[in-house]
Structures are given as C-alpha cells and as structure tokens.
Scaffold this active site. Structure first.
Site, short mmCIF file in Angstrom:
data_model
loop_
_atom_site.label_atom_id
_atom_site.label_comp_id
_atom_site.label_asym_id
_atom_site.label_seq_id
_atom_site.Cartn_x
_atom_site.Cartn_y
_atom_site.Cartn_z
CD GLU A 81 -1.19 0.99 3.52
OE1 GLU A 81 -2.33 1.34 3.21
OE2 GLU A 81 -0.69 1.25 4.61
CG ASN A 82 2.52 2.57 2.90
OD1 ASN A 82 2.40 1.59 3.62
ND2 ASN A 82 1.74 3.62 2.99
CG ASN B 125 -4.59 3.55 5.54
OD1 ASN B 125 -3.86 2.56 5.66
ND2 ASN B 125 -4.21 4.75 5.89
CG HIS B 126 -1.72 4.98 2.41
ND1 HIS B 126 -1.91 6.34 2.34
CD2 HIS B 126 -1.22 4.75 3.64
CE1 HIS B 126 -1.55 6.91 3.48
NE2 HIS B 126 -1.13 5.96 4.29
CG HIS C 18 -3.94 -1.98 6.52
ND1 HIS C 18 -2.61 -2.20 6.26
CD2 HIS C 18 -4.10 -0.64 6.48
CE1 HIS C 18 -2.01 -1.06 6.05
NE2 HIS C 18 -2.88 -0.08 6.19
CG HIS D 55 -2.31 1.08 9.51
ND1 HIS D 55 -2.35 1.94 8.44
CD2 HIS D 55 -2.71 1.82 10.57
CE1 HIS D 55 -2.78 3.13 8.85
NE2 HIS D 55 -2.99 3.09 10.12
CG HIS E 96 4.43 1.57 8.24
ND1 HIS E 96 4.75 2.55 7.34
CD2 HIS E 96 3.36 0.94 7.73
CE1 HIS E 96 3.88 2.53 6.34
NE2 HIS E 96 3.03 1.55 6.54
#
Ligand SMILES: [Fe+2]
Ligand SMILES: [Fe+2]
Ligand SMILES: [Fe+2]
Ligand SMILES: [Fe+2]
Ligand SMILES: [Fe+2]
Ligand SMILES: [Fe+2]
Ligand SMILES: [Fe+2]
Ligand SMILES: [Fe+2]
Lengths: 273, 273, 273, 273
Positions: free
Chosen positions: A39-40, A67-68, A153, A178, A180
């Site tokens: 996602e990132n 969410n990203h 997540h 999520h 990290h």
C-alpha cells in the site's frame, strides 16, 4: 507448506529490498507462497501497475493493501485486470477489485487470501468481522481452501488481536499491518492459527514510519505542514513473518519473524535454515 | 550503568510476574535502576497505594503510568505522598502528583524519569513535546542528570518515533507504552538514545491486550457491552527492555528486549549474561 | 398530514416537558403522527420500559434512539416486545429490536420511520447510507409508505446533510439528532424532503448538552472525572420540528421549528396557528 | 454598543454576500464593531491577503479563522503584517500571527477579540481553556477591555457550551464556529455573556457545509475520493449574530441571530429595526 508474508513496502528503499532479496529467499527457503503488502510502495502512497508487477515479478503471489490503496488513482482501474492485487474487503459494494481471492501455491495448495481493514481510529468501512466471516464461509479452510492468510490492516492492537481469536482454527495465519513496526508477539493461537499483531514495514527504519523524519517532526512540533511527506531513503529492512503450514490441517506448525537488512536486529526462521 | 524498563503491568497475573521475578533479576543482572509502568496494575484499571508499594518493594525505583492513572481514585491522593509514582507530565497545571522527577540509582547516578502522554487518538492533553523539552531543559543530561528515561505513553507508532528523534542525544532511553504489545524495533538512534516503539505489557498474552478475550470480542462483534473487561489470568510474560548506559555520556551503549515467562518467545539481554 | 418530531428527551426535566405538553399539542395542532427521540430519557442515559411507555402515553407514536440506546440494559429485552421503540438500524445483524418499522398514523397514513446512526466521530457501525437505502427500497414512499421519517443520529453536520440529499424526494422528513442543540436551517430540499440538521433536545438548556454544567466543565478543565454526569433540572425547552406533509406525494409542504418553554427563544409553526 | 459577528465565509458565494451586504448593514444598523470568520473564504480553504483585505474593506474590523487558517500558505507570511487577522490562540508558541488582540471600535470602545480552537474531534492544540483564561487575565473586561468577543472554533456542542459557561460574566459574546450551520440557541447566559453554539456560515446552504454536494456524497457512499471539494455557488445566506452590549458593564443586553439572503429563513435583530 512454506509461506512468507512481508509488511508494507515503503517507497523506493522498500521496493529495492523486496526486489533485491525476495527472489533469493524464494529459492533459498523453497517458499510455496508469498504475500506482500504494497500500500505504500509508490513514494509512500499507494501503488501503480508497474510497481505491483515488480513485486509480483520478484516473487510475490499476492499483493495486499490498506487505507492507502487508492492514493495512486490508476489503482482504481488496473486492479480490475490484476487479480493478484487485493484491496480491503470491507469497502462498500461496487468498489473496484476484490478483497479476497483463492490462489494456487507452488506446491499446488489452494490459498485463500483475505485483506480487510479495521475501523478503530480508521475510516468507517463495513464491519470487518462480518466480512471476514462471509469470506471464510464461502471458502472454508479444509474444504475449498488448503490454507488461509488474513492481512488485517488496522491501527489498534486490540482490534487485530480480536480478529486473531475470531478466526483461530479457521485460518493459517493472521497478520496485522499498518503501524509499520514489527511486533514481537508472533505465536500460534490455541486452535492453530499463526498470529502476529503487526509484521512491520519493508522500509528504512531510521525514520518516522518509513518517512523522512523532518516533516513528521515539524508537524508534531508546529502543527502546520511545511511540505510533503517523503519516504526515507536509507537501507530498508525486509520485515515479515515466516509460517510453516501443516498440509493436512492447513494450520500453523511454526511461525517466526523475518528481518533482513537495514537498522533492525536481524532474524530468520530457524526451521528453514 | 544497568537499567531495566518493564511495560504496563496488567492485573493479578502481571503483578505476580513482577513480584515473583523482578527481585531475582535485580540481583542476577546487578540492576542499577528499574522503571515499571503500573497503569493497569489494579484489575486492569489504574493503581492503588498498596499495589504501587508492592511494585516498589519488588525492585522498581519508579512506577510510571498513562491514561489509566486515575482509574482508582485513591491515586489522586496517595500520589502526593509517593514521589516514586509518576503521572503523565502534560496534564493541566494543578494536577496532583508529578510527571517528572530526579532519582538516585543504586550506583549513585542521578536519573531523570519523564512520563508523558501522546495526543494522537488519545485524550487532548498539553503538548507533550513542549512538556518534555521543558523537563529536559530544567535538568539536562550531562548536567543535573546522569541518565534520562522517558516513558511516552501513546497510541501511534509515529508519535512515539517522533519523540525518539526529538530527544535523540538528550536522553538515555525512550520507550513507548500503552499498546500492550512489544515491538521488535529496539535500537540506538544516531545520537545515542536507546529507543523501542513499545515495550509491551507484563500480562497474559493469551488475551486481547491483557484482558480476557470474551468481552472485547463481544464488543467488536455486537457493538453492545455484555459485561466488564476482566484481566486474563494465564501466566504473564514479563516484557521490557534492558539498557546499558555509558556512565560518562549518559547515552546508550546497548539495548535489548526482555521477555520472560508466559506465551511469547523468551529473550534476555546477552550483554548481561 | 401533520407530523411533529421532538429531539432527544434528557432526564426528568425533559420528560416533564414532553409528558406535560405533548398531549395538549396533539389535540391543539390535530397532530397525525409524533416521533420522539428518547435516548437520554432515563437520567440522561438510555431508556427504560416505563419511561418509553410514558412517552407513548403522552402522544408519541414512535420513540427513536441513538448511541445511548443500551445504557439501560433492560432495553435489550423490552425492545423485543415494544415495536414502537426503534434502535439505530445499522447495528450488526442479530441486534435486538428494529431500526425501521411501518406505523399507521391517526389519519390512516402508513408512516415508515427509520432510525440510523452516523459514523463520523461515532462508533463504527454498518454503513448508514446502505442501510437507509435498503429500508427505503423495501417500503418506498408512494408505494408501501405514505410518509417516511428518518431520524439520523450523528455528530457532524456534513454527514447529516449528506443523508438529506441522499434521500431527497424519497422521504418526507430527515432530522438530525444527537448534538442536543437545534439548528436554524430547517428547509425543504429541492426534491421535497423537509430537513433540519439537528432538532435539538427536550431538556434544560442552562447546561452542557442537558447535563449539569459542573462535571463537564471540570472534565474540560482538569481532564480528570470528579463525578457522574447529572441531568440539569431547570425547566426544559420542548424542541422539535413540525412538518405539513402532502398526502398525495408524501413530500413536505411546510416545515417549521418548535420550541416551547425553558430558556430558548419560543417558536411555533405559523401554518398550524 | 452594536456588534455583529458573521460566521465562516465560504468561497466566492460567501464573499459576494459579505462584500455585497455588509457595508449596508454597517450603516443601516450603525454597527460599532464587526467580526467575520474567514477561514474558508479562499475557495473553501483558507484565506489570502487580498481576500482578507476585501473583508476588512467591506466593514469587518477583525477576521478570525480556525483549522483551515493555513490552507493558503501565504497566510503564514501576511498574517504578520495584518494585525486584524487572527489565528487560533492555542497554536504552539512561535506560530506566526496572533490569537487575540485589542481593537478600537467605531464608538471608541476597546474590544478584545479572542480566537481559540477546540480539541474534541479536532487537531490536538494547547488547552483552549487555559489559553482563553490567560488572554482574559491579561486584558480583563471592565479594565483594559470594554468588550470581549470570543470565536471558539470547535466541533462539538459540549465543548462550545463549556467555554460559554467558563467565561460567563467575563466576555460580551462567545460564538461557536466550524460546523457551518447556525444554531437556534442564542441567549444570554446567567452572568451576562451572550452565547450561540454556532453562528453558521456565510455560504450557499444548498450544499454539504458550503461545498457542492456531489463530492461529499460520493465520499460518504463510496469512501474513495473522486475529485476535489468545490464551494457551492448558489446564493449565500449571510449568517451571524447581533449583540447589543452595555457600555458600562461590557455585558450583553440583547442577542439575536442574523440570516439574510439565500435558502434559510430570514431573520434580523428586532432591537435595531
Ligand atoms: Fe502502510
Ligand atoms: Fe496503512
Ligand atoms: Fe496500559
Ligand atoms: Fe494506556
Ligand atoms: Fe442524545
Ligand atoms: Fe446521542
Ligand atoms: Fe469553517
Ligand atoms: Fe473549521
């Protein structure tokens, strides 16, 4: 059956770690199945079609998100033609892409991967517990699925742990993503599901959750943005979890964190040495 | 100088682990200073005078707290006569007790302990960065303090990491508390401060953040309380972090997690073996 | 068709206003249908069977609720035998009671009442937009329903206004509840639905949202509870909205606020004078 | 003394209403002092130097703001040379501009204007109650100030009402801003301070809080942004509150809402007719 899950890939540094090291791990550990949260991956925010392909080419069987997921708007389009990219299951009906899918592992096992998102201190989506229940019912472990992997997540440790117990005995692995940061509480729950509250990120840990620390610090201190968040560019730590899955039951026989490269303490699964 | 920090003690199981094992660790490792977060020591919610005394008697030099500090209302009174119990520094002016204090360790070193609380997804208190800055300025490392320990009680990994970098080189150790799950990212930051995003709890990990899992699961699934949260009563894991501090600089020479007993993987600092 | 909606009844003062004045209004205005939100009727927190009956006896056809619906635990039981008490529709499947129901008004009209809860800065429930859509589809205005009333219990003005536009032309009235303050933006939306962001409370306004102001002020200033919230006991203002509904279309012909008694400016619908 | 406060000016429609009508009101009502909240004046997000000047030229003596104050980054610079633009008082020390200032009204009265921001469901800033207390102590009503106006920019009705009671008898007027909807609870508190939970916006009310309703509705329904928020461009309602202040005590003699133009019910202060 040998499964590896890698946490949120953050920016160029994270991608370099995955692309540089995952192929070697797949062959060294004879991995049957690999899931990577992406996602990132695109500059810290979302994922592009090219980057998703790079992660798949490096050895990922499935790329999950969070969410990203829609930060790069092309994801709304290419997710429809890329069944190996998942978005959180509990988006409203009609959302592009899928939140769960069945895949075939290198050993022939059918692996159900579910990607869902928590709601505590997150955006209000549909009930993740009900969504996971429905996905599991449609394709139960031991029937249509030989293994089940859930990427949950979420922000809070409590919601992640609740999901772990909710599906204990019905999934091979539940990992949180999520935050990290890898947690040190990997274990097998009483009914056989491997669990880890958060697997951490594949990114540079000399940072604030993978981002160059200047702007996060500025915002905490001054409460006024001074620029964009930029991924930190130091050497990334590949961060994830290794699971040995029993091929008859689909439950976990062993679980162990993986941390390779970068700033964190280094660790590999002893059972695959 | 040898310092041990233990995370949130949860209920009877957590207290039993601390009282049963800390005295032995103090002598086996020749600890100079011990800090224990006690915000959940009384039935999961707050701390009483008797329990605070039990933790001090077991070898804690200081007991820190967090958002649950006032759950047992007697804490508002006895904190005034117990300088070894800290409450978050960034409560409004006039709040009973103290959020930072200077203590003398077994080796004669003067140790500044600061307890502050984050604001992201937490209650709105005063700016913790400004409060920590003021406490550090009043008693700087290398001047009035030979060591500085900060317990930053916060929800998000980003706010905790930002505090780490904010005080890097000005504190011996920054630990996060509150999520009740140990992270695996212990390390020494570039300018010499030992850091760990969360030290986890001293409690039974076969639980949802230390609580019997039935009621948390009920609330996530049904959104209606069916009873109180009760601490889980299985064997607790003592969870914390060990730091070797340089006596001339007050900075960290080595940092390592501690996990003893209970369900988590067991680990001890190799440098004190 | 003449419809009156009264906002959250708070404690004894709020109940006294409803019980004392509603019977007179029903006859004076020849009301066909009355809805009252009762989520704070029992000491500010929840509702009991006796109190629900008092509100119905005073002239309410339906009692709606919100986030406080289960504060009095007997509500989980008696709601099953009281079809005129609604709880938010978007609780998980299996929740006791109902979130929408069809009632017959004094003029013979079939009135669908929907009670749903917002998610922004509220508890994470199921999607209220999808839930309202399903309830409307099952019983559409102009087909099974001659009038549709929606009590949307939510914190933010944006989510409430979004619901208004979402159902514009498909409901007779959308009112917001929960903030305990009446808004002055009552109007008929372009496609015929009467709307008011919040109808306010039936309670003593010399207070903090109906509660004696000492404890709320204490918590804002000191961040430490010093006691329970107690309803304020001064004279309540009956606060609500009056709607004249077209009997052929089921849409609104006129809408006007109602405020009777207590501290607020007094206002009554001129069209029923 | 005659004071007018106008709520958040939203975009071009809101500016047109203020620029078009405020000059006439100043002369028709012989206003002594005018405060306008301008946080959404520039396309819905923040304020530019030119727009601030337009509002001042139209008759505003002071422009207050809120959470959107820095959305147009030039505000960080020009606020330093524009003492009539206020930003929330409780930003960290060192923030550009001021959160409170003393001004001279047309009748020669010295008016202290304070702009502070709430913390419930808002960004974590410093304690607004302590900040307001300090500003009032430095320049008390009846001593250095002949009138005191507080714009408390906050989400919840409870925090706004708590500020009202907190300063009751020490300020001429407390208004809430931020929700963009006028409340109907204007009144004079027991010790003489005029209060209104929210004054609403100067903007087009056929909208979701001043924004074209398509994108807000899209986000509530689909949870995925499809574009930017755009201010709605229909005729704006000038929305605010009129206060008659006693020149000897500085307290309120009368308070009344103002709504002119656009979609809402029209209302003007009868005491200035
Ligand atoms: Fe992430
Ligand atoms: Fe995320
Ligand atoms: Fe805790
Ligand atoms: Fe805590
Ligand atoms: Fe209420
Ligand atoms: Fe409510
Ligand atoms: Fe605004
Ligand atoms: Fe605002």
């Amino acid at each position: 059956m040998r499964l590896l899950f890698l946490g949120d890939v953050v920016g160029r540094a994270g991608r370099a770690a995955v692309v540089g090291q995952l192929p070697g791990l797949v062959s060294r550990w004879a991995l049957d199945f690999v899931v990577v949260n992406g996602e990132n991956a695109a500059g810290g925010f979302g994922i592009t079609e090219d980057i998703a392909q790079d992660l798949l080419d490096a050895g990922a069987d499935v790329v999950t998100t969070g969410n990203h997921v829609w930060d790069q708007r092309e994801a709304l389009v290419f997710i429809e033609r890329q069944p190996r990219l998942l978005r959180p299951l509990n988006y409203p009906a009609g959302t592009p892409g899928r939140g769960a899918n069945l895949f075939v592992a290198r050993n022939g096992a059918r692996v159900l991967v579910i990607n869902a998102m928590g709601r505590v201190f997150m955006e209000p989506l549909d009930d993740p517990f009900a969504a996971i229940e429905a996905a599991l019912s449609a394709c139960p472990l031991g029937e249509q699925a030989d293994a089940v992997v859930i990427d949950f997540h979420a922000e809070t440790t409590s919601e992640k742990q609740a999901v772990g117990f909710f599906v204990d005995g019905r999934a091979s692995l539940v990992v949180g993503t999520h935050t990290h940061v890898p947690t040190a509480d990997h274990r097998i729950l009483p009914d056989g599901t491997a669990f880890m509250t958060d697997v951490g990120m594949c990114g540079d840990y000399e940072s604030v959750i993978g981002m160059d620390r200047d702007e996060p610090l500025n915002r905490f201190l001054r409460r006024i943005p001074a620029g964009r968040f930029q991924p930190a560019n130091g050497e990334a730590t590949l961060s994830g979890v290794a699971v040995e899955i029993d091929e008859t039951t689909g439950l976990a026989r062993a679980v162990h964190p993986v941390r390779i490269g970068g700033r964190l303490s280094q660790i590999e699964p002893p059972f695959w040495a």
